[in-house]
Scaffold this active site. Structure first.
Site, PDB file in Angstrom:
ATOM      1  N   GLY A 114       0.725  -1.370   0.160  1.00 10.07           N
ATOM      2  CA  GLY A 114       0.006   0.099  -0.143  1.00 10.07           C
ATOM      3  C   GLY A 114       0.923   1.270  -0.120  1.00 10.07           C
ATOM      4  N   ALA A 115       2.062   1.252  -0.620  1.00  9.71           N
ATOM      5  CA  ALA A 115       3.119   2.177  -0.441  1.00  9.71           C
ATOM      6  C   ALA A 115       2.662   3.525  -1.350  1.00  9.71           C
ATOM      7  CB  ALA A 115       4.401   1.832  -0.879  1.00  9.71           C
ATOM      8  N   GLN A 175      -1.998   6.858   1.438  1.00  6.91           N
ATOM      9  CA  GLN A 175      -1.599   7.778   2.467  1.00  6.91           C
ATOM     10  C   GLN A 175      -0.507   7.546   3.559  1.00  6.91           C
ATOM     11  OE1 GLN A 175      -4.940  10.948   3.246  1.00  6.91           O
ATOM     12  NE2 GLN A 175      -6.010   8.742   3.528  1.00  6.91           N
ATOM     13  N   ARG A 224     -13.678  -0.536   4.109  1.00  8.09           N
ATOM     14  CA  ARG A 224     -14.979  -0.914   4.190  1.00  8.09           C
ATOM     15  C   ARG A 224     -15.657   0.157   3.151  1.00  8.09           C
ATOM     16  NH1 ARG A 224     -19.136  -2.657   8.754  1.00  8.09           N
ATOM     17  NH2 ARG A 224     -16.898  -3.476   9.721  1.00  8.09           N
ATOM     18  N   VAL A 243      -0.520  -3.076   9.640  1.00 11.05           N
ATOM     19  CA  VAL A 243      -1.237  -1.644   9.944  1.00 11.05           C
ATOM     20  C   VAL A 243      -2.726  -1.741   9.361  1.00 11.05           C
ATOM     21  CG1 VAL A 243      -1.308   0.845   9.515  1.00 11.05           C
ATOM     22  CG2 VAL A 243       0.929  -0.615   9.773  1.00 11.05           C
ATOM     23  N   ASN A 263      -6.406  -2.314   8.188  1.00  9.10           N
ATOM     24  CA  ASN A 263      -7.538  -3.084   9.184  1.00  9.10           C
ATOM     25  C   ASN A 263      -8.308  -3.906   8.406  1.00  9.10           C
ATOM     26  OD1 ASN A 263      -7.180  -1.634  11.635  1.00  9.10           O
ATOM     27  ND2 ASN A 263      -7.780   0.213  10.520  1.00  9.10           N
ATOM     28  N   ASP A 273      -2.860   3.496  19.243  1.00 13.04           N
ATOM     29  CA  ASP A 273      -3.674   3.748  20.327  1.00 13.04           C
ATOM     30  C   ASP A 273      -2.967   4.183  21.489  1.00 13.04           C
ATOM     31  OD1 ASP A 273      -5.978   2.689  18.690  1.00 13.04           O
ATOM     32  OD2 ASP A 273      -4.869   0.864  18.801  1.00 13.04           O
ATOM     33  N   HIS A 313      -7.657  -3.811  18.018  1.00 10.53           N
ATOM     34  CA  HIS A 313      -7.562  -2.255  17.557  1.00 10.53           C
ATOM     35  C   HIS A 313      -8.887  -1.848  16.767  1.00 10.53           C
ATOM     36  CE1 HIS A 313      -6.232   1.265  15.472  1.00 10.53           C
ATOM     37  NE2 HIS A 313      -6.643   0.830  14.353  1.00 10.53           N
TER      38      HIS A 313
HETATM   39  P1  NAX Z   1      -5.037   4.266   1.440  1.00 11.80           P
HETATM   40  O1  NAX Z   1      -6.382   3.852   0.772  1.00 11.80           O
HETATM   41  O2  NAX Z   1      -4.683   5.743   1.217  1.00 11.80           O
HETATM   42  O3  NAX Z   1      -3.848   3.399   0.707  1.00 11.80           O
HETATM   43  C1  NAX Z   1      -3.911   2.211   0.840  1.00 11.80           C
HETATM   44  C2  NAX Z   1      -3.261   1.504  -0.269  1.00 11.80           C
HETATM   45  O4  NAX Z   1      -3.206   0.242  -0.393  1.00 11.80           O
HETATM   46  C3  NAX Z   1      -3.692   1.966  -1.594  1.00 11.80           C
HETATM   47  O5  NAX Z   1      -2.793   2.514  -2.640  1.00 11.80           O
HETATM   48  C4  NAX Z   1      -4.125   0.527  -2.304  1.00 11.80           C
HETATM   49  O6  NAX Z   1      -3.782   0.735  -3.566  1.00 11.80           O
HETATM   50  C5  NAX Z   1      -3.244  -0.217  -1.553  1.00 11.80           C
HETATM   51  N1  NAX Z   1      -3.704  -1.789  -1.552  1.00 11.80           N
HETATM   52  C6  NAX Z   1      -4.836  -2.308  -1.470  1.00 11.80           C
HETATM   53  N2  NAX Z   1      -4.831  -3.653  -1.627  1.00 11.80           N
HETATM   54  C7  NAX Z   1      -3.416  -4.014  -1.597  1.00 11.80           C
HETATM   55  C8  NAX Z   1      -2.695  -5.218  -1.700  1.00 11.80           C
HETATM   56  N3  NAX Z   1      -3.300  -6.239  -1.779  1.00 11.80           N
HETATM   57  N4  NAX Z   1      -1.283  -5.104  -1.951  1.00 11.80           N
HETATM   58  C9  NAX Z   1      -0.985  -3.817  -1.917  1.00 11.80           C
HETATM   59  N5  NAX Z   1      -1.265  -2.684  -1.854  1.00 11.80           N
HETATM   60  C10 NAX Z   1      -2.732  -2.769  -1.637  1.00 11.80           C
HETATM   61  O7  NAX Z   1      -5.402   3.963   2.940  1.00 11.80           O
HETATM   62  P2  NAX Z   1      -4.313   4.338   4.054  1.00 11.80           P
HETATM   63  O8  NAX Z   1      -4.898   5.709   4.780  1.00 11.80           O
HETATM   64  O9  NAX Z   1      -2.845   4.559   3.843  1.00 11.80           O
HETATM   65  O10 NAX Z   1      -4.579   3.312   5.365  1.00 11.80           O
HETATM   66  C11 NAX Z   1      -4.178   2.187   5.224  1.00 11.80           C
HETATM   67  C12 NAX Z   1      -4.679   0.893   5.996  1.00 11.80           C
HETATM   68  O11 NAX Z   1      -4.311   1.554   7.224  1.00 11.80           O
HETATM   69  C13 NAX Z   1      -6.155   1.095   6.328  1.00 11.80           C
HETATM   70  O12 NAX Z   1      -6.632  -0.329   6.335  1.00 11.80           O
HETATM   71  C14 NAX Z   1      -6.507   1.799   7.509  1.00 11.80           C
HETATM   72  O13 NAX Z   1      -7.810   1.441   8.203  1.00 11.80           O
HETATM   73  C15 NAX Z   1      -5.604   1.298   8.405  1.00 11.80           C
HETATM   74  N6  NAX Z   1      -5.317   2.031   9.636  1.00 11.80           N
HETATM   75  C16 NAX Z   1      -4.736   1.509  10.464  1.00 11.80           C
HETATM   76  C17 NAX Z   1      -4.376   2.180  11.690  1.00 11.80           C
HETATM   77  C18 NAX Z   1      -3.782   1.353  12.857  1.00 11.80           C
HETATM   78  O14 NAX Z   1      -3.440   1.815  14.162  1.00 11.80           O
HETATM   79  N7  NAX Z   1      -3.665  -0.001  12.868  1.00 11.80           N
HETATM   80  C19 NAX Z   1      -4.543   3.593  12.032  1.00 11.80           C
HETATM   81  C20 NAX Z   1      -4.385   4.435  10.615  1.00 11.80           C
HETATM   82  C21 NAX Z   1      -5.415   3.476   9.555  1.00 11.80           C
HETATM   83  O15 NAX Z   1      -6.786   3.824   9.746  1.00 11.80           O
END
Ligand code: NAX
Length: 328
Positions: free
Chosen positions: A9-10, A13, A90, A127, A129, A157, A185
């Site tokens: 997911g590099a 964001q 989601r 990371v 979810n 958290d 989480h």
């Molecule tokens: P974004 O939607 O900006 O980025 C996610 C990226 O992952 C996208 O570029 C997408 O193309 C890529 N992706 C999707 N499926 C993939 C796969 N199979 N292989 C490689 N890349 C893939 O989301 P972002 O804001 O960066 O958040 C990423 C994740 O972090 C989300 O699931 C979010 O819920 C989770 N979080 C977790 C937190 C924690 O404390 N554990 C807090 C922050 C965040 O909510």
């Protein structure tokens, strides 16, 4: 030798907020060279490639190499540290079961690719979810990699909890220690201050001077504020937590590699505190010799026990749901 770090997911964001701090040495230290693998899906490749160009323009002394790919076999090849950030969010009308299934379809194959291609010392921080259950799924698909190497991020958290305590006490956050995050989480998590200290003094004593009834404050103010902080950030900022999530990810890996006496992380349970074996649950942990150890022997009163049990029950439900899909 440089450390190879894979970020899934590099192109997203959090990925964007992570890459430059890793390249600057914030995660592994100012002497450790890094090689970055940016793993995306085809739709995210352009954003990841753009980030790679900017990494070049950063001219980071520690950055040896950057590769962008949508092939997990290439992305995880020789990887020492995997940050699994990319996940399926989601969507409208999606039930929890659909979300778990969609993510199982991502984290199962990634676990397999880690098992087949990563270095023998690989460490994984999930990371994306639902982070705990995604870590469980990845671990259960990674034959030959010890389950303890798969962790879920709950450091955000903990950082949020320490920051709220600092605000309540009007004290520097640096003096606040031994805050524990238990469970999932999610909104059921239990941020526990019963062992916490401020400048070495029990934090509950210090809080009583400020907020009066500490139990009531925890129930009505502190716990909801921490557990729902993600929603608060979305409401105020119009977008989910990004830089703070990246920062917590850096904290998590740095402490795992370099050691710490106390933090919180989602790690596999071997039955500690009655948490069913095999679940990835948040616990208070220390890191010694590059391994997480759950801090054992902490007293939990009846109220705390009920809080932990409620969050663990949610983890059990999530495991049942992915089991029914044949994913663990
Ligand atoms: P974004 O939607 O900006 O980025 C996610 C990226 O992952 C996208 O570029 C997408 O193309 C890529 N992706 C999707 N499926 C993939 C796969 N199979 N292989 C490689 N890349 C893939 O989301 P972002 O804001 O960066 O958040 C990423 C994740 O972090 C989300 O699931 C979010 O819920 C989770 N979080 C977790 C937190 C924690 O404390 N554990 C807090 C922050 C965040 O909510």
């Amino acid at each position: 030798m440089a450390t190879t770090i894979t970020i899934t997911g590099a192109g997203g964001q959090i990925g964007y907020a992570l890459l430059f701090r890793i390249a600057a040495g914030d995660m592994l230290g100012a002497d450790e060279k890094v090689r970055l693998r940016l793993l995306e899906i085809p739709q995210g490749m352009a954003a990841a490639e753009g980030a790679a160009l900017e990494l070049q323009d950063g001219a980071f002394d520690l950055l040896e190499h950057v590769e962008v790919t949508d092939d997990p076999a290439v992305g995880f090849d020789g990887c020492n540290i995997a940050l699994l950030v990319g996940a399926r969010p989601r969507g409208p009308g999606m039930e929890r079961g659909d979300l778990l299934a969609a993510n199982a379809g991502i984290f199962g194959p990634q676990g397999e690719a880690i098992s087949a291609h990563a270095a023998s010392d690989v460490r994984v921080a999930v990371v994306g979810n639902p982070a705990n259950t995604n870590a469980l799924i990845a671990a259960s698909h990674a034959d030959g990699v010890p389950a303890e190497r798969f962790t879920a991020l709950t450091r955000l958290d903990e950082n949020r909890a320490r920051a709220q305590l600092a605000l309540a006490l009007d004290a520097p956050v640096s003096g606040i220690r031994r805050v524990a995050i238990w469970g999932n989480h999610s909104a059921t998590q239990f941020p526990d201050i019963s062992h916490a200290t401020v400048d070495g003094r029990p934090i509950e004593t210090a809080l009583a001077e400020r907020v009066g009834d500490v139990s009531a404050w925890q129930e009505t103010t502190f716990i909801p504020r921490v557990a729902k902080r993600g929603a608060e950030i979305i409401e105020v900022r119009g977008s989910s937590s990004v830089a703070s999530a990246a920062s917590a990810t850096i904290d998590h890996v740095r402490d795992w590699v370099h050691g710490t006496e106390w933090t919180s992380a989602g790690v596999v349970s071997f039955g500690e505190y009655g948490v069913p074996e095999g679940l990835v649950s948040s616990f208070p942990v220390r890191s010694v010799g590059g391994r997480w150890e759950i801090i054992e022997g902490l007293e939990l009163d009846e109220w705390a026990r009920a809080r932990l049990d409620a969050s663990v029950a949610e983890l059990v439900d999530e495991r049942e749901a992915v089991r029914a899909l044949g994913m663990v």
